[in-house]
Design an enzyme around this catalytic site. Sequence first.
Site, mmCIF file in Angstrom:
data_model
loop_
_atom_site.group_PDB
_atom_site.id
_atom_site.type_symbol
_atom_site.label_atom_id
_atom_site.label_comp_id
_atom_site.label_asym_id
_atom_site.label_seq_id
_atom_site.Cartn_x
_atom_site.Cartn_y
_atom_site.Cartn_z
ATOM 1 N N PHE A 277 -3.727 4.504 9.712
ATOM 2 C CA PHE A 277 -3.315 3.151 10.095
ATOM 3 C C PHE A 277 -3.403 2.293 8.842
ATOM 4 O O PHE A 277 -4.465 2.205 8.222
ATOM 5 C CB PHE A 277 -4.254 2.569 11.158
ATOM 6 N N GLU A 278 -2.304 1.665 8.490
ATOM 7 C CA GLU A 278 -2.329 0.688 7.397
ATOM 8 C C GLU A 278 -1.270 -0.359 7.685
ATOM 9 O O GLU A 278 -0.162 -0.012 8.103
ATOM 10 C CB GLU A 278 -1.944 1.324 6.050
ATOM 11 N N ILE A 279 -1.622 -1.615 7.491
ATOM 12 C CA ILE A 279 -0.619 -2.668 7.419
ATOM 13 C C ILE A 279 -0.835 -3.297 6.057
ATOM 14 O O ILE A 279 -1.912 -3.852 5.793
ATOM 15 C CB ILE A 279 -0.781 -3.722 8.530
#
Length: 380
Positions: A277-279
């Site tokens: 998960f990365e934003i």
Amino acid sequence: MHTAPRYFLVVLAIVVSVHYILSFTHDGYGRATSISRFMRPRPDNTVPDEYYTNHLINSSLHIASRGRANATFVILARNSDLENTVRSIRRIEDRFNTRHHYPFVLLNDEPFTEEFKRRVSAVVSGQIMYGQVPREHWEQPAWIDEDLATKGRDALVADNVIYGGSVSYRNMCRFNSGFFFKHPLMEQFRWYWRIEPDVHFHCDINFDPFLFMQDRNKVYGWTITMYEFDKTIPSLWGHVRDFIKLHPEHIAKDNALGFMTHDNGERYNLCHFWSNFEIADMNFWRGKAYQDFFEYLDSKGGFYYERWGDAPVHSIAAGLFAHRDQLHFFEEIGYEHNPYTHCPKDPDMWRKNRCGCEPSRSFDYDGYSCMRQWDEFVGN
Ligand SMILES: Nc1nc2c(ncn2[C@@H]2O[C@H](COP(=O)(O)OP(=O)(O)OP(=O)(O)O)[C@@H](O)[C@H]2O)c(=O)[nH]1
Ligand SMILES: *[C@@H]1O[C@H](CO)[C@@H](O)[C@H](O)[C@H]1NC(C)=O
Ligand SMILES: [Mg+2]
């Protein structure tokens, strides 16, 4: 003759009031008790109400009606990941993207099959683009000493390290570290949200994380943090320290190094953000600091001689080259990648966002999590 009891009462009164004052100042936002942590969100750590598109909560609709950021979802997948890719996209569409229609970029080291494209295209609410990764961004470079690489893999296999013997896993980690943001389909965007096959989104996301990041000048958003397996990165921190000496100009003044080391950079505590998960802001990866950093690390061969993950590489870079306030923990995004789940623990947040996860099983304060180090670092 009543001096002793009176003295005792005075002392008792002081103790009680000091305790009262301390509990008052520490309550809610303090890390004084686990109760307060459970009951209330952290300060400055939650997305303010004005970002919410839900009209029951939202008071100032102007933010809700701003349109999209310059952003895309990105999924790296194999054709064999078809069913799990469809599942992930359905989940993020249902919880978020049917209200925003952000595009998806799907990348693969091989061409996607027609069947894959037909099935995945059916579940998105916006544009979708399929791309192939160029060989030079994927395959083990020719200058890597294959004998050394083989020895490195064999050693990790003997040590029972997950993916220890896999070359394709190493290709994937190097690609995610240094190349995904250079793909022509990704170059047109600034922000991305990384998704993997078969992940879960357990809560409504009634705000736009991209716009939040953009407004607050954030660089890197995450939901889960944990320790890395030290056997996969034995030489990494030494190279990081050499790089810092070589390029002091790249190190941010108010960096987040204190989250990753407790002895001023001597040793790495193995804490990193879980990068499935990365934003984040691709212009950060495209910038001079990270480009120099990636080239330096890549030249050491550790993606192949060891098994460096994109998670520690991204995390250490974000910790070194960004201002500490530019790293953001998205507490309100319920997220699961097997075997770990982040579930919002604050009851109001949990209810407001219709979370389907069980807060008491959230990974946050699991023994293997680095959330305690994060809390200590940000002073919660
Ligand atoms: N196209 C392609 N994608 C890959 C390959 N290996 C991994 N990926 C993708 O890279 C991401 C990470 O790989 P995963 O196999 O999920 O690795 P992981 O998350 O560390 O481990 P698990 O999910 O627990 O197995 C996922 O999006 C995969 O679909 C590959 O050889 N080719
Ligand atoms: C989006 O961001 C990319 C990368 O910074 C940039 O090249 C592109 O021009 C931007 N597009 C728009 C519409 O602003
Ligand atoms: Mg995965």
